[in-house]
Design a protein around this motif. Sequence first.
Motif, PDB file in Angstrom:
ATOM      1  N   LEU A 163       1.896   6.963  -6.685  1.00  0.00           N
ATOM      2  CA  LEU A 163       0.830   7.914  -6.996  1.00  0.00           C
ATOM      3  C   LEU A 163       1.254   9.337  -6.656  1.00  0.00           C
ATOM      4  O   LEU A 163       0.997  10.284  -7.429  1.00  0.00           O
ATOM      5  N   ALA A 164       1.937   9.509  -5.510  1.00  0.00           N
ATOM      6  CA  ALA A 164       2.374  10.839  -5.095  1.00  0.00           C
ATOM      7  C   ALA A 164       3.360  11.434  -6.087  1.00  0.00           C
ATOM      8  O   ALA A 164       3.267  12.618  -6.463  1.00  0.00           O
ATOM      9  N   SER A 208       4.772  15.125  -0.125  1.00  0.00           N
ATOM     10  CA  SER A 208       3.714  14.200  -0.532  1.00  0.00           C
ATOM     11  C   SER A 208       4.106  12.746  -0.291  1.00  0.00           C
ATOM     12  O   SER A 208       3.239  11.868  -0.239  1.00  0.00           O
ATOM     13  N   ILE A 210       0.839  -1.201   0.000  1.00  0.00           N
ATOM     14  CA  ILE A 210       0.000   0.000   0.000  1.00  0.00           C
ATOM     15  C   ILE A 210       0.878   1.257   0.000  1.00  0.00           C
ATOM     16  O   ILE A 210       0.624   2.223  -0.730  1.00  0.00           O
ATOM     17  N   GLY A 211       1.915   1.252   0.839  1.00  0.00           N
ATOM     18  CA  GLY A 211       2.797   2.411   0.926  1.00  0.00           C
ATOM     19  C   GLY A 211       3.524   2.687  -0.375  1.00  0.00           C
ATOM     20  O   GLY A 211       3.624   3.840  -0.824  1.00  0.00           O
ATOM     21  N   CYS A 218       3.776   4.571   5.931  1.00  0.00           N
ATOM     22  CA  CYS A 218       2.989   3.334   5.825  1.00  0.00           C
ATOM     23  C   CYS A 218       3.885   2.159   5.431  1.00  0.00           C
ATOM     24  O   CYS A 218       3.816   1.079   6.030  1.00  0.00           O
ATOM     25  N   PRO A 276       2.964   7.959   2.531  1.00  0.00           N
ATOM     26  CA  PRO A 276       3.221   6.638   1.948  1.00  0.00           C
ATOM     27  C   PRO A 276       4.473   5.969   2.494  1.00  0.00           C
ATOM     28  O   PRO A 276       4.481   4.753   2.740  1.00  0.00           O
ATOM     29  N   GLY A 329       2.579   1.759  -3.386  1.00  0.00           N
ATOM     30  CA  GLY A 329       1.591   2.225  -4.351  1.00  0.00           C
ATOM     31  C   GLY A 329       1.272   3.692  -4.142  1.00  0.00           C
ATOM     32  O   GLY A 329       1.156   4.474  -5.103  1.00  0.00           O
ATOM     33  N   GLY A 330       1.125   4.096  -2.865  1.00  0.00           N
ATOM     34  CA  GLY A 330       0.876   5.504  -2.560  1.00  0.00           C
ATOM     35  C   GLY A 330       2.037   6.398  -2.954  1.00  0.00           C
ATOM     36  O   GLY A 330       1.837   7.525  -3.433  1.00  0.00           O
ATOM     37  N   ALA A 331       3.274   5.889  -2.790  1.00  0.00           N
ATOM     38  CA  ALA A 331       4.448   6.673  -3.185  1.00  0.00           C
ATOM     39  C   ALA A 331       4.479   6.889  -4.693  1.00  0.00           C
ATOM     40  O   ALA A 331       4.779   7.995  -5.173  1.00  0.00           O
TER      41      ALA A 331
END
Length: 492
Positions: free
Chosen positions: A374-375, A387, A367-368, A394, A391, A370-372
């Motif tokens: 996206l950021a 930003s 998850i982290g 996480c 992530p 993936g968030g990175a």
Amino acid sequence: MAQQPAPAGRAGAKSDEDAYTPDPRRWKALSVCLLVGFMSLLDVSIVNVALPAIERGLGATESALSWVVSGYALTFGLVLVPSGRIGDALGRRTAFLGGLVLFTVASMACGFAQGSGWLVGARLLQGVGGGLVMPQISGMIQQLFRGAERGKAFGMLGSTIGLSTAVGPLLGGLLIQVFGAGEGWRWVFFVNLPIGIIAFLLALRLVPRACAERDTEHRHTLDPFGVLLLGAGVLSVMLPLVQERQWPGQGKWLLIPLGALLLGGFVWWERIYLRRGSEPLVDLRLFRDRSYSLGALLGLVYFAGFTTIFFIFTLFLQNGMRYTALQAGLTLTPFAIGSAVSAAVGGRFITRVGRPLIAVGLLLVLIGLGGAALAVHEVQNSSVGWSLAAPMLCAGLGSGLVISPNQTLALRSVPVAQGGAAGGVIQTGQRIGAAAGIAAVGAVFFAWLASSHNWATALDYGLLTAVCFVAMALAVAVADVVYGRRAARREA
């Protein structure tokens, strides 16, 4: 999850427990071990941010800079298993002190380097010292702690691993900021001198004499031919991986099947050596225990994804976003904080929760990351560091639930007398995984950078490759959970 019995012909977990008397100095001894472990693992990542300064200061070529980084990892990985066996046979305290002295002296030599060849040679010796120390730490934890205390101790070791890996860029950037771009890189190595001297004096006082006891039955059977086969096999596998960008052509990849043949020969020899009644370098019966074998596999695959995060983010932030070394280190700090916190918590609960806790950690890492990705895709300016904070936090929280809990479960059924060698096998797998991951992720990252000339796009695809490795580790953890529950139902 159900546990397999201890390897035949060895003292099992029960006899270890019966003979165990808690040493009153065990927690103080652990603090010294963690200090030395932090120092040796820090040098895996701290040098990355110093490479531009080393290039300017010594006029080092790209190949020399590669060896400054990969040479340490190479020798570190090569000596892990033999060092574990040496510690088991000759005394872990003695091997620990010897490795600490070698590491500290080599660090001083790195700091005084007057040319790139000098620096590379000192880094190779530094890796030998680090590789000699680390198996003794896991072996002493096996020896000094039992039950829930052992899980807590491995949790603290996991916090140390996570912190050292993630804090390296920050500390390196801070030292270069304080001492200047010209000579600041030398202090990346000099910082080890006071730590090494203090740790040596504390170890003499606090590490129990019991950790200096030798395996008198097998001290003369250190399996030199096994050491040669394993070293040649690991070297053949790791060398094309760490030199992937520096060695042109495809011929280098022929070393990997050669390494596989040598490792196959090592397995064959260890079986023969054991039948003779001698103590092998690695008792292959350990792999009959599902927890140990899957733990070793999970560690190898996870480190292929985990360590590459800092490699590509450091390049992206410093070269792509023009961050200073200190700013790049600060951006990765949330990962270190999350990893340190969750590793300490995970160590307390892993013996009760088991492999599902590791699966949850791996899911958080996915998850982290993936968030990175996206950021970075959405914020392509100087504010990208902010930003990335959530992530990376996480991902760090998840990573802390993976590294030390996995090692705790993997070594849970290993006899204390084999703790050093068994821990060395796991850490060797981690080093090979890290080298393979950096080669694979680096190849994808630089290929997309060359084709798109966009650092954010290159980072996205590099992260996607790292995510694939983490997903493979999650599949191993889930398979173990499912198999363990089925086995428990059959036993019930």
